[in-house]
Design a protein around this motif. Structure first.
Motif, PDB file in Angstrom:
ATOM      1  N   GLY A  46      49.622 -24.166  24.517  1.00 55.48           N
ATOM      2  CA  GLY A  46      50.325 -24.507  25.755  1.00 55.48           C
ATOM      3  C   GLY A  46      51.128 -23.337  26.310  1.00 55.48           C
ATOM      4  O   GLY A  46      51.260 -23.177  27.529  1.00 55.48           O
ATOM      5  N   THR A  47      51.654 -22.521  25.418  1.00 51.88           N
ATOM      6  CA  THR A  47      52.446 -21.370  25.832  1.00 51.88           C
ATOM      7  C   THR A  47      51.565 -20.341  26.551  1.00 51.88           C
ATOM      8  O   THR A  47      51.950 -19.790  27.584  1.00 51.88           O
ATOM      9  CB  THR A  47      53.119 -20.735  24.594  1.00 51.88           C
ATOM     10  OG1 THR A  47      53.849 -21.758  23.917  1.00 51.88           O
ATOM     11  CG2 THR A  47      54.055 -19.610  24.980  1.00 51.88           C
ATOM     12  N   HIS A  96      53.698 -33.393  27.609  1.00 53.43           N
ATOM     13  CA  HIS A  96      54.065 -34.683  27.026  1.00 53.43           C
ATOM     14  C   HIS A  96      53.306 -35.851  27.653  1.00 53.43           C
ATOM     15  O   HIS A  96      53.547 -36.988  27.276  1.00 53.43           O
ATOM     16  CB  HIS A  96      55.567 -34.945  27.236  1.00 53.43           C
ATOM     17  CG  HIS A  96      56.453 -34.001  26.505  1.00 53.43           C
ATOM     18  ND1 HIS A  96      57.827 -34.108  26.499  1.00 53.43           N
ATOM     19  CD2 HIS A  96      56.175 -32.912  25.733  1.00 53.43           C
ATOM     20  CE1 HIS A  96      58.353 -33.138  25.776  1.00 53.43           C
ATOM     21  NE2 HIS A  96      57.376 -32.390  25.307  1.00 53.43           N
ATOM     22  N   SER A  99      49.276 -29.198  26.006  1.00 53.88           N
ATOM     23  CA  SER A  99      49.224 -28.588  24.669  1.00 53.88           C
ATOM     24  C   SER A  99      48.507 -29.538  23.715  1.00 53.88           C
ATOM     25  O   SER A  99      48.636 -30.755  23.833  1.00 53.88           O
ATOM     26  CB  SER A  99      50.643 -28.319  24.159  1.00 53.88           C
ATOM     27  OG  SER A  99      50.632 -28.113  22.758  1.00 53.88           O
ATOM     28  N   LYS A 121      51.487 -33.394  19.694  1.00 51.33           N
ATOM     29  CA  LYS A 121      51.207 -33.929  21.037  1.00 51.33           C
ATOM     30  C   LYS A 121      50.174 -35.062  20.952  1.00 51.33           C
ATOM     31  O   LYS A 121      49.658 -35.349  19.891  1.00 51.33           O
ATOM     32  CB  LYS A 121      50.721 -32.805  21.954  1.00 51.33           C
ATOM     33  CG  LYS A 121      51.596 -31.555  21.938  1.00 51.33           C
ATOM     34  CD  LYS A 121      52.984 -31.786  22.542  1.00 51.33           C
ATOM     35  CE  LYS A 121      53.987 -30.732  22.133  1.00 51.33           C
ATOM     36  NZ  LYS A 121      53.924 -29.470  22.832  1.00 51.33           N
ATOM     37  N   ASP A 131      54.479 -28.878  33.918  1.00 44.95           N
ATOM     38  CA  ASP A 131      54.362 -28.836  32.456  1.00 44.95           C
ATOM     39  C   ASP A 131      54.141 -30.271  31.993  1.00 44.95           C
ATOM     40  O   ASP A 131      55.084 -31.063  31.880  1.00 44.95           O
ATOM     41  CB  ASP A 131      55.618 -28.226  31.820  1.00 44.95           C
ATOM     42  CG  ASP A 131      55.477 -28.088  30.304  1.00 44.95           C
ATOM     43  OD1 ASP A 131      54.675 -28.839  29.706  1.00 44.95           O
ATOM     44  OD2 ASP A 131      56.183 -27.246  29.707  1.00 44.95           O
TER      45      ASP A 131
HETATM   46  C1  LIG Z   1      54.530 -28.163  23.135  1.00 41.41           C
HETATM   47  C2  LIG Z   1      55.068 -27.783  24.445  1.00 41.41           C
HETATM   48  C3  LIG Z   1      54.819 -26.540  25.027  1.00 41.41           C
HETATM   49  C4  LIG Z   1      54.096 -25.418  24.325  1.00 41.41           C
HETATM   50  O1  LIG Z   1      52.875 -25.757  23.795  1.00 41.41           O
HETATM   51  P1  LIG Z   1      52.299 -24.937  22.528  1.00 41.41           P
HETATM   52  O2  LIG Z   1      50.887 -25.415  22.450  1.00 41.41           O
HETATM   53  O3  LIG Z   1      53.116 -25.322  21.343  1.00 41.41           O
HETATM   54  O4  LIG Z   1      52.382 -23.494  22.839  1.00 41.41           O
HETATM   55  C5  LIG Z   1      55.320 -26.295  26.290  1.00 41.41           C
HETATM   56  N1  LIG Z   1      56.030 -27.223  26.950  1.00 41.41           N
HETATM   57  C6  LIG Z   1      56.317 -28.418  26.415  1.00 41.41           C
HETATM   58  C7  LIG Z   1      57.111 -29.408  27.212  1.00 41.41           C
HETATM   59  C8  LIG Z   1      55.857 -28.743  25.146  1.00 41.41           C
HETATM   60  O5  LIG Z   1      56.155 -29.924  24.608  1.00 41.41           O
END
Ligand SMILES: *Cc1c(COP(=O)(O)O)cnc(C)c1O
Length: 406
Positions: free
Chosen positions: A58-59, A162, A190, A195, A159
């Motif tokens: 996700g990053t 969730h 992510s 998740k 984003d």
């Molecule tokens: C988990 C998460 C991320 C980052 O995702 P990764 O796959 O861990 O890099 C970014 N934003 C939110 C709100 C998250 O819960």
């Protein structure tokens, strides 16, 4: 009651998931094979977006989005302090500055009134974008954010980590799914095991914008293109050993046209994600059942505030990634539950209080709603395989804690 630990979140892996991964291991591709495209297409369909790009996590998804939108030094971007730090960090990766806006204390989402004030105060027009977060699984009203963003010529990255499968209702009372690309320019997800959909690691970008889709697809793999129509070098140069008279590009040729990264997701991860995606809707339904049980159980506890349902909401689009409650004596309850093997979590330590952001000048007290929320919040066990007995014991412990205290 079992004696094993009940965490706040947990992945579930089925035999079907295992078989899907093993099948990839026995195939010709471990990475960049057919599973990537399959996962992208299935995911795009699930959230109702035109395009999806699978990435390492996700990053990385956030980073690629910021790059594709051209974030650079001097630019400012607004996000919430109540989110995982990556929502803000992606702006810093590109040299931009993060501007936090406080949360709405009722929904815990980015407060649009505060965002508007920041935009109105920004006389030099340095604010280029907004990153709202579907925190805990509650979809942001992106229709309202789109109107605001258009007024100030900003882009939006949703984003949606969730919120796969979650939705809000727009002014026409239509369901708008998180990541559908109807209002936001880009959205990210992510597939970290905590998740909804676990792929080991993994992320997804969704959009309806073809240009952004193409740019992001290239940036994911070093900024390389294999599209002959886009080549900048002449075919004669591309051949190498004969720089004079070739008029066709040889088969091996490709061009790196931008500074990209290796943010690919492997076929192994995509096979797992694809298999998990098939159970996503069932998992979401189970999360909603668990939420309904919590809600009923907590109605009469004075020391506890449960804002997970909106009053009068006839069709609940909440994704319940987290079930967050606000409580008195949070630290005491947290320890009490841990002593009884219930491992709750806090989401999140506000990003502006992280030493990194403190060193950049953010101060305690700057975002009072976020800080007040942080002092009282607790994320309870919420995952599809949580059993009725486990949930009952969590509820019983919380009731017991406040009974013995009053
Ligand atoms: C988990 C998460 C991320 C980052 O995702 P990764 O796959 O861990 O890099 C970014 N934003 C939110 C709100 C998250 O819960």
């Amino acid at each position: 009651m079992s004696n094993s630990v009940i965490p706040y979140g947990k992945q579930s892996i089925s035999q079907e998931d295992i078989d899907a991964v093993v099948e990839v291991l026995q195939s010709d591709y471990l990475t960049q094979g057919p599973k990537v495209k399959e996962f992208e297409e299935a995911f795009a369909k699930y959230v109702g977006a035109k395009y999806a790009v699978a990435v390492a996590n996700g990053t990385a998804a956030l980073h690629l989005n910021s790059l594709a939108l051209g974030v650079k030094e001097g630019d400012k971007v607004i996000t919430s302090p109540i989110t995982f730090a990556a929502s803000a960090n992606c702006i810093r990766y590109c040299g931009g500055e993060v501007v936090f806006a406080d949360i709405d204390p009722e929904t815990y989402l980015l407060d649009i009134v505060k965002v508007r004030s920041l935009l109105e105060e920004d006389k030099d027009k340095n604010i280029k974008g907004i990153i709202p977060v579907d925190f805990a699984g509650r979809s942001v009203d992106l229709e309202a954010f789109r109107e605001l963003a258009d007024e100030f010529n900003c882009w939006i990255i949703e984003d949606a980590c969730h919120a796969p499968g979650a939705f809000f209702k727009n002014n026409k009372r239509e369901k708008v799914k998180a990541g559908s690309g109807v209002y936001a320019d880009l959205a990210i997800f992510s597939f970290h095991p905590v998740k909804h959909i676990a792929a080991g690691e993994g992320g997804m970008i969704t959009t309806n914008d073809e240009k952004l889709y193409t740019a992001i697809s290239e940036l994911r793999t070093h900024g390389i293109t294999r599209d002959t129509n886009k080549y900048k070098n002449a075919a004669s140069l591309a051949v190498g050993d004969d720089l004079s008279d070739a008029d066709d590009y040889p088969g091996w040729y490709m061009e790196m046209q931008a500074l990209g990264y290796n943010y690919r997701l492997s076929d192994i991860n995509c096979a797992l994600g694809l298999s998990q995606l098939k159970r996503a809707e069932a998992g979401l339904q189970r999360r909603r059942e668990i939420a309904a049980v919590y809600r009923k159980a907590f109605k009469d506890i004075d020391q506890l505030t449960d804002r997970n349902y909106e009053a009068g909401q006839e069709n609940n689009g909440h994704g319940y990634h987290l079930y967050v409650i606000e409580v008195e004596d949070r630290l005491g309850l947290y320890h009490f539950l841990r002593e009884h093997n219930v491992f709750c979590q806090i989401h999140y330590v506000p990003t502006h209080l992280m030493p990194y952001y403190q060193e950049r000048g953010y101060k305690k007290g700057q975002y009072p709603a976020a800080e007040q929320y942080y002092g009282r919040c607790l994320s309870l066990p919420m995952f599809p395989t949580l059993t009725e007995e486990e949930q009952e014991s969590v509820i019983r412990l919380i009731i017991e804690y406040y009974q013995t205290k009053s």
